[in-house]
Enzyme design. Sequence first.
Site, PDB file in Angstrom:
ATOM      1  N   ASP A 137      11.364  -3.296   1.395  1.00  9.29           N
ATOM      2  CA  ASP A 137      10.086  -3.178   2.098  1.00  9.29           C
ATOM      3  C   ASP A 137      10.229  -3.633   3.546  1.00  9.29           C
ATOM      4  O   ASP A 137      11.245  -3.351   4.174  1.00  9.29           O
ATOM      5  CB  ASP A 137       9.019  -3.985   1.351  1.00  9.29           C
ATOM      6  CG  ASP A 137       7.649  -3.341   1.444  1.00  9.29           C
ATOM      7  OD1 ASP A 137       7.063  -3.399   2.528  1.00  9.29           O
ATOM      8  OD2 ASP A 137       7.175  -2.783   0.440  1.00  9.29           O
ATOM      9  N   HIS A 153       3.493  -6.552   3.512  1.00 10.94           N
ATOM     10  CA  HIS A 153       3.637  -5.730   2.308  1.00 10.94           C
ATOM     11  C   HIS A 153       4.711  -6.272   1.360  1.00 10.94           C
ATOM     12  O   HIS A 153       4.484  -6.454   0.165  1.00 10.94           O
ATOM     13  CB  HIS A 153       3.957  -4.302   2.743  1.00 10.94           C
ATOM     14  CG  HIS A 153       3.661  -3.259   1.730  1.00 10.94           C
ATOM     15  ND1 HIS A 153       4.643  -2.554   1.079  1.00 10.94           N
ATOM     16  CD2 HIS A 153       2.486  -2.784   1.262  1.00 10.94           C
ATOM     17  CE1 HIS A 153       4.078  -1.686   0.258  1.00 10.94           C
ATOM     18  NE2 HIS A 153       2.776  -1.799   0.354  1.00 10.94           N
ATOM     19  N   SER A 160       1.028   0.292  -4.479  1.00 13.12           N
ATOM     20  CA  SER A 160       1.913  -0.778  -4.019  1.00 13.12           C
ATOM     21  C   SER A 160       1.812  -1.987  -4.928  1.00 13.12           C
ATOM     22  O   SER A 160       2.786  -2.699  -5.135  1.00 13.12           O
ATOM     23  CB  SER A 160       1.533  -1.215  -2.606  1.00 13.12           C
ATOM     24  OG  SER A 160       1.948  -0.297  -1.659  1.00 13.12           O
TER      25      SER A 160
END
Length: 755
Positions: free
Chosen positions: A158, A199, A373
């Site tokens: 990520d 994230h 996600s």
Amino acid sequence: MRPAPIALWLRLVLALALVRPRAVGWAPVRAPIYVSSWAVQVSQGNREVERLARKFGFVNLGPIFPDGQYFHLRHRGVVQQSLTPHWGHRLHLKKNPKVQWFQQQTLQRRVKRSVVVPTDPWFSKQWYMNSEAQPDLSILQAWSQGLSGQGIVVSVLDDGIEKDHPDLWANYDPLASYDFNDYDPDPQPRYTPSKENRHGTRCAGEVAAMANNGFCGVGVAFNARIGGVRMLDGTITDVIEAQSLSLQPQHIHIYSASWGPEDDGRTVDGPGILTREAFRRGVTKGRGGLGTLFIWASGNGGLHYDNCNCDGYTNSIHTLSVGSTTQQGRVPWYSEACASTLTTTYSSGVATDPQIVTTDLHHGCTDQHTGTSASAPLAAGMIALALEANPFLTWRDMQHLVVRASKPAHLQAEDWRTNGVGRQVSHHYGYGLLDAGLLVDTARTWLPTQPQRKCAVRVQSRPTPILPLIYIRENVSACAGLHNSIRSLEHVQAQLTLSYSRRGDLEISLTSPMGTRSTLVAIRPLDVSTEGYNNWVFMSTHFWDENPQGVWTLGLENKGYYFNTGTLYRYTLLLYGTAEDMTARPTGPQVTSSACVQRDTEGLCQACDGPAYILGQLCLAYCPPRFFNHTRLVTAGPGHTAAPALRVCSSCHASCYTCRGGSPRDCTSCPPSSTLDQQQGSCMGPTTPDSRPRLRAAACPHHRCPASAMVLSLLAVTLGGPVLCGMSMDLPLYAWLSRARATPTKPQVWLPAGT
């Protein structure tokens, strides 16, 4: 007066011994505590045991098993608990020719496996784990079996990971981490006022946030090792993706990815040449040949009517695609429906829905993580629990398990259908909500899947006009009578080259001989491209375990502008599966550690209860791929009768998938793309693993002996950590990537599949 060098070393050793193990990442080691009882095996039953007991002062407490071979003795003259064994009685028993085996008993630490609820302050907010939602993901059921991800390594690909986060630092694994944006070992995210690089840290916390530390919530696999790869915060190329997916393939078990091409409803894109090669090498060579597990978020393009079968990452047979549902079991507004999705976990929908609790940037917590996600890391954590329960599962085994452990539950959709083997499946949810308790239960008893077979059927190779509705039917034998014949399906692909005046108006479906209809791509109103599909591979998991023999029907239907026109140029049907009838396989236990009745000081099994094969700490019904079963003679000591031969699993040669011995000429089946020479018994092909010895990542930070680990780590720092400690990227691929890195590539922009 200066202390002598030896004294300095002794002080250092003492200081290290007094350091809290958790502070340096060591597992606590408990010294055995010996008690005043012995287990003995004698050749002449109770009479001989009574004579032995009288002679040496033991009390015979009777047989352990009804057959009268093993007996329980106690000695009143021995202290109840001691840190050392009683050497005098040990010597007496060892010298007695009638004693075949003996063992002074030690205290065993056991706890009742009731559900232990974490004390983390935000665990009450984790509705998808704490039984507040019904059904939840059955995480507590898996935890109650003593599973927590111990020994499993997960890496989140990520925008980085906050490695010093209070809820992550103790589980952080530097060997599972790297920064491919700046090419350094530190994956710390780049901080901005908008917190755009949150994230990866959020996804990592879902997997392995610490438990019972008084902070935030808890990860699904709270004792797993967690790493992060920083690769989304910059220009992304095929090289960077391939390197990220190839990082430490013998050390990392699971890669979790929640990103992909733009979810705009008009893009058709996927991995480049190097990234496809990284996937292939991962599943054929990763984890010692069992295969790396790639967990992928299905995508967030629902608002744009996107379809994840136009995303070459999530529709790859090598990735396990995960969709989302809300607490109420509804389809989220962002969810993409497609045939490649295998399973579903929770996330959220509208703003008022409860969301996912996890770690956040700046050492914080959040209860507002959402999108697919959030779903993929939950699945990665659950799969880590299953891998802890059975570490010998292959990448295909895990997909079989996920199919069986996913249930429709309360999930609402209009497209639920029953496929040819009686399973319900949906384009929104795959096979349903993943159940961690069922997943680990099934993992413990799973029989290894036979080698993957691929059957390619070229159906269409001449131009055919695409009418408003056409069906192309092909009677398929599934390569019957050939070495690659298939009885039970896994993945099915349709490789198509076609032109169409407005690509998004064309709906494509595939129907199996058993009557299961799967929509490969539905209409995408925003896709106005006139390019059609150029050698694009669509994939469906809806035919899992079906028999592929019979008539397959490809449907192409214009769902938009009446005057659309197009031409189908090529159509190849690609079937993947196994020769075994998976619907008829036995349901008996395969893997168990409780069947071990004797262990050595390191916990390795020395004897099983019943007919089973020993592999490390486990007793197996039969050996998994990459191992073969045989008997091994045990040399008896002087004056002892011969001990029975052990049934064990030993390693095949690296070139074999299954084998009958350890030689390269003992192969009985080969990895994908290799060919078995039936006469020679050997595997030949491009996927045969390199026979050069490699340093393994396990040789350094996770060495069984902490002292050895520290010495190796110090040497690694001195001599170059990546070289010594097993930066085990395959050398030919590494050289290939290094050359490719110098070649200019077109920059690509990938968007995370969530916020």
